[in-house]
Design an enzyme around this catalytic site. Structure first.
Site, PDB file in Angstrom:
ATOM      1  CG  ASN A 103      -4.035  -2.633   6.766  1.00 53.13           C
ATOM      2  OD1 ASN A 103      -3.798  -2.242   5.621  1.00 53.13           O
ATOM      3  ND2 ASN A 103      -5.146  -3.267   7.084  1.00 53.13           N
ATOM      4  CD  GLU A 114      -8.337  -9.592  -4.114  1.00 48.72           C
ATOM      5  OE1 GLU A 114      -9.175  -9.113  -3.348  1.00 48.72           O
ATOM      6  OE2 GLU A 114      -7.228 -10.014  -3.721  1.00 48.72           O
ATOM      7  NE  ARG A 166      -2.810  -5.969   7.076  1.00 47.63           N
ATOM      8  CZ  ARG A 166      -3.943  -6.441   6.571  1.00 47.63           C
ATOM      9  NH1 ARG A 166      -4.665  -7.300   7.273  1.00 47.63           N
ATOM     10  NH2 ARG A 166      -4.364  -6.072   5.375  1.00 47.63           N
ATOM     11  CE1 TYR A 177      -9.408  -2.888   0.069  1.00 45.57           C
ATOM     12  CE2 TYR A 177      -8.831  -0.809  -0.970  1.00 45.57           C
ATOM     13  CZ  TYR A 177      -8.469  -1.932  -0.244  1.00 45.57           C
ATOM     14  OH  TYR A 177      -7.162  -2.101   0.176  1.00 45.57           O
ATOM     15  CE  LYS A 213      -3.930  -2.240   2.265  1.00 49.98           C
ATOM     16  NZ  LYS A 213      -5.006  -2.098   3.264  1.00 49.98           N
ATOM     17  CB  THR A 218      -8.033  -5.828   9.371  1.00 49.81           C
ATOM     18  OG1 THR A 218      -8.570  -6.938   8.649  1.00 49.81           O
ATOM     19  CG2 THR A 218      -8.206  -4.560   8.562  1.00 49.81           C
ATOM     20  CG  HIS A 278      -5.285  -6.380  -0.767  1.00 48.51           C
ATOM     21  ND1 HIS A 278      -6.512  -6.515  -0.170  1.00 48.51           N
ATOM     22  CD2 HIS A 278      -5.262  -7.275  -1.799  1.00 48.51           C
ATOM     23  CE1 HIS A 278      -7.210  -7.433  -0.812  1.00 48.51           C
ATOM     24  NE2 HIS A 278      -6.473  -7.918  -1.813  1.00 48.51           N
ATOM     25  NE  ARG A 304      -6.440 -12.756   4.659  1.00 55.60           N
ATOM     26  CZ  ARG A 304      -7.171 -11.646   4.689  1.00 55.60           C
ATOM     27  NH1 ARG A 304      -6.933 -10.651   3.816  1.00 55.60           N
ATOM     28  NH2 ARG A 304      -8.124 -11.479   5.567  1.00 55.60           N
TER      29      ARG A 304
HETATM   30  P1  ADP Z   1      -8.164  -7.043   5.060  1.00 58.94           P
HETATM   31  O1  ADP Z   1      -7.303  -6.067   4.285  1.00 58.94           O
HETATM   32  O2  ADP Z   1      -7.512  -7.449   6.362  1.00 58.94           O
HETATM   33  O3  ADP Z   1      -8.596  -8.231   4.220  1.00 58.94           O
HETATM   34  P2  ADP Z   1     -10.852  -5.826   4.777  1.00 58.94           P
HETATM   35  O4  ADP Z   1     -11.026  -6.506   3.453  1.00 58.94           O
HETATM   36  O5  ADP Z   1     -11.943  -5.971   5.783  1.00 58.94           O
HETATM   37  O6  ADP Z   1      -9.488  -6.260   5.515  1.00 58.94           O
HETATM   38  O7  ADP Z   1     -10.665  -4.268   4.543  1.00 58.94           O
HETATM   39  C1  ADP Z   1      -9.910  -3.787   3.480  1.00 58.94           C
HETATM   40  C2  ADP Z   1      -9.073  -2.606   3.948  1.00 58.94           C
HETATM   41  O8  ADP Z   1      -9.926  -1.542   4.329  1.00 58.94           O
HETATM   42  C3  ADP Z   1      -8.212  -2.895   5.172  1.00 58.94           C
HETATM   43  O9  ADP Z   1      -6.983  -3.536   4.866  1.00 58.94           O
HETATM   44  C4  ADP Z   1      -8.006  -1.509   5.737  1.00 58.94           C
HETATM   45  O10 ADP Z   1      -6.999  -0.805   5.035  1.00 58.94           O
HETATM   46  C5  ADP Z   1      -9.354  -0.848   5.437  1.00 58.94           C
HETATM   47  N1  ADP Z   1     -10.261  -0.957   6.586  1.00 58.94           N
HETATM   48  C6  ADP Z   1     -11.008  -2.025   6.974  1.00 58.94           C
HETATM   49  N2  ADP Z   1     -11.744  -1.746   8.067  1.00 58.94           N
HETATM   50  C7  ADP Z   1     -11.468  -0.453   8.379  1.00 58.94           C
HETATM   51  C8  ADP Z   1     -11.905   0.451   9.407  1.00 58.94           C
HETATM   52  N3  ADP Z   1     -12.794   0.074  10.342  1.00 58.94           N
HETATM   53  N4  ADP Z   1     -11.382   1.700   9.418  1.00 58.94           N
HETATM   54  C9  ADP Z   1     -10.513   2.107   8.484  1.00 58.94           C
HETATM   55  N5  ADP Z   1     -10.067   1.314   7.482  1.00 58.94           N
HETATM   56  C10 ADP Z   1     -10.528   0.056   7.432  1.00 58.94           C
END
Ligand code: ADP
Length: 153
Positions: free
Chosen positions: A112, A126, A102, A49, A9, A91, A115, A85
């Site tokens: 974080n 993807e 992370r 997203y 990212k 997350t 992705h 993962r």
């Molecule tokens: P992951 O990346 O762990 O698979 P998600 O698919 O749920 O998680 O979310 C995608 C991305 O959106 C996260 O990596 C993070 O950057 C952002 N994100 C998710 N939840 C939140 C939140 N509550 N507040 C801010 N950003 C968030």
């Protein structure tokens, strides 16, 4: 072997952590079969997203992904999707276990570091979203027989 998508990212690019994060995956024994730097569009991020589109932070998450170019990579290995993962951690960087990417590099829910595709189905979708077929390379490293038992791959 499975293929999975990892995006380094903008927070990772900005903090000069590209090399360190790539090194984590290499050191594990994952095989890098595609990599490029790209400035993502709002359109591709809305698709990527789409599972968050009802969330209040949807717009903000997309904007954070457009602060700078990102690095998209494809890693290959046995069970690569789950392995990546697990290396990535949960997350929220503050909750992620130390030793995970992370857990070691992030203090944030949003910023974080990476992705990573979360299932075999999403990995296929993807990878198609971010790579053309001719950008993924079909090769086997000479170290394969040191990475796996012969009946594992
Ligand atoms: P992951 O990346 O762990 O698979 P998600 O698919 O749920 O998680 O979310 C995608 C991305 O959106 C996260 O990596 C993070 O950057 C952002 N994100 C998710 N939840 C939140 C939140 N509550 N507040 C801010 N950003 C968030």
């Amino acid at each position: 072997m499975e293929k999975t998508l990892v995006i380094l990212k903008p927070c990772t690019v900005q903090r000069g952590l590209i090399g360190e994060i790539i090194r984590r995956f290499e050191r594990k024994g994952l095989i890098l079969i595609g990599m490029k730097m790209v400035w993502l569009t709002d359109e591709i991020l809305s698709e990527h997203y789409s599972h968050l589109k009802e969330k209040p932070f949807f717009q903000r998450v997309k904007e954070a992904m457009r602060v700078s170019p990102v690095v998209v990579c494809c890693w290959e290995g046995v069970d690569a999707i789950q392995v990546v993962r697990t290396l990535t951690g949960v997350t929220n960087g503050r909750a992620a276990v130390p030793g995970t990417i992370r857990g070691d590099y992030s203090m944030s829910m949003q910023e974080n570091i990476v992705h990573a595709s979360d299932s075999p189905e999403t990995a296929v979708i993807e990878l198609k979203r971010f790579f053309n077929d001719n950008e993924l390379y079909d090769y086997k490293p000479l170290t394969l027989s040191s990475l796996y038992a012969h009946d594992e791959y």
